[in-house]
Write a protein that holds these residues in place. Structure first.
Motif, PDB file in Angstrom:
ATOM      1  N   GLU A  65       0.840  -1.196   0.000  1.00 45.43           N
ATOM      2  CA  GLU A  65       0.000   0.000   0.000  1.00 45.43           C
ATOM      3  C   GLU A  65       0.876   1.247   0.000  1.00 45.43           C
ATOM      4  N   CYS A  66       0.435   2.264  -0.712  1.00 47.43           N
ATOM      5  CA  CYS A  66       1.132   3.544  -0.782  1.00 47.43           C
ATOM      6  C   CYS A  66       0.920   4.321   0.514  1.00 47.43           C
ATOM      7  N   PRO A  67       1.991   4.832   1.137  1.00 45.18           N
ATOM      8  CA  PRO A  67       1.817   5.621   2.361  1.00 45.18           C
ATOM      9  C   PRO A  67       1.247   7.013   2.076  1.00 45.18           C
ATOM     10  N   ALA A  68       1.316   7.462   0.821  1.00 45.32           N
ATOM     11  CA  ALA A  68       0.822   8.795   0.477  1.00 45.32           C
ATOM     12  C   ALA A  68      -0.686   8.817   0.249  1.00 45.32           C
ATOM     13  N   GLN A  70      -2.702   5.696   0.323  1.00 43.86           N
ATOM     14  CA  GLN A  70      -3.285   4.481   0.912  1.00 43.86           C
ATOM     15  C   GLN A  70      -3.895   3.518  -0.115  1.00 43.86           C
ATOM     16  N   VAL A 104       8.037   8.357  -2.826  1.00 44.66           N
ATOM     17  CA  VAL A 104       8.116   7.698  -1.528  1.00 44.66           C
ATOM     18  C   VAL A 104       9.331   6.785  -1.492  1.00 44.66           C
ATOM     19  N   ASP A 108       9.401   2.750   3.052  1.00 44.35           N
ATOM     20  CA  ASP A 108       8.225   3.266   3.743  1.00 44.35           C
ATOM     21  C   ASP A 108       6.904   2.765   3.177  1.00 44.35           C
ATOM     22  N   LEU A 109       6.947   1.986   2.094  1.00 44.32           N
ATOM     23  CA  LEU A 109       5.710   1.402   1.602  1.00 44.32           C
ATOM     24  C   LEU A 109       5.112   0.543   2.708  1.00 44.32           C
ATOM     25  N   ARG A 110       3.822   0.380   2.715  1.00 39.98           N
ATOM     26  CA  ARG A 110       3.155  -0.440   3.740  1.00 39.98           C
ATOM     27  C   ARG A 110       2.981  -1.845   3.181  1.00 39.98           C
TER      28      ARG A 110
END
Length: 155
Positions: A65-68, A70, A104, A108-110
């Motif tokens: 998932e993208c942290p920016a 979601q 990103v 830090d990617l989820r």
């Protein structure tokens, strides 16, 4: 035969401990995931990578998932990017994500299940347990002298 690998890595991909701190952290990890008599042998490894390495969860990876924004990120996009950056030792972890165009860090990617990037890694192959608790991770962080994350891989 498949293996499970519990990896402990610094949250900072470039950070490496002293040999003494690595030994102390491995002693803690051996206590938290002891060798038990059984069918599968538990192995312990300490690795200093020359360059940043990807530490993934193998077949456990279910979603990125993208942290920016979601939104979900296609796993194939991620795999292609890892292959592209492997030779350079992941010198640049920044990427433009396809979902929202944001910049990103790959670190830090989820990841579901957790993945990361590191120049230092403690591993327990075929541990006789699952996830470490927050308190146990704090013990490892104190021994290493840095914040840590855990990755549980199935290969």
């Amino acid at each position: 035969m498949s293996d499970n690998i519990l990896s402990i890595i610094p949250t900072d991909p470039d950070w490496q401990p002293t040999a003494e701190a690595a030994d102390a952290a491995m002693a803690v990890l051996r206590r938290l995931a002891p060798q038990l008599d059984g069918f599968v042998t538990t192995e312990y490894r300490t690795t200093w990578h020359e360059k940043v390495a990807a530490v993934d969860c193998g077949a456990n990876l279910e979603r990125i998932e993208c942290p920016a924004c979601q939104n979900a990120i296609d796993v194939e996009w991620w795999v292609d990017l890892l292959e592209e950056r492997f030779e350079a030792g992941f010198a640049n972890l920044t990427a433009t994500v396809p979902c929202c165009g944001g910049e990103v860090s790959l670190n830090d990617l989820r990841y579901d299940w957790p993945c990361g990037f590191a120049r230092f890694e403690l591993e327990v192959w075929n541990p006789n347990r699952d996830w470490l608790t927050a308190a146990e991770l704090a013990q490892l962080a104190a021994a290493l002298g840095c914040d840590v994350r855990q990755i549980l891989a199935h290969i």
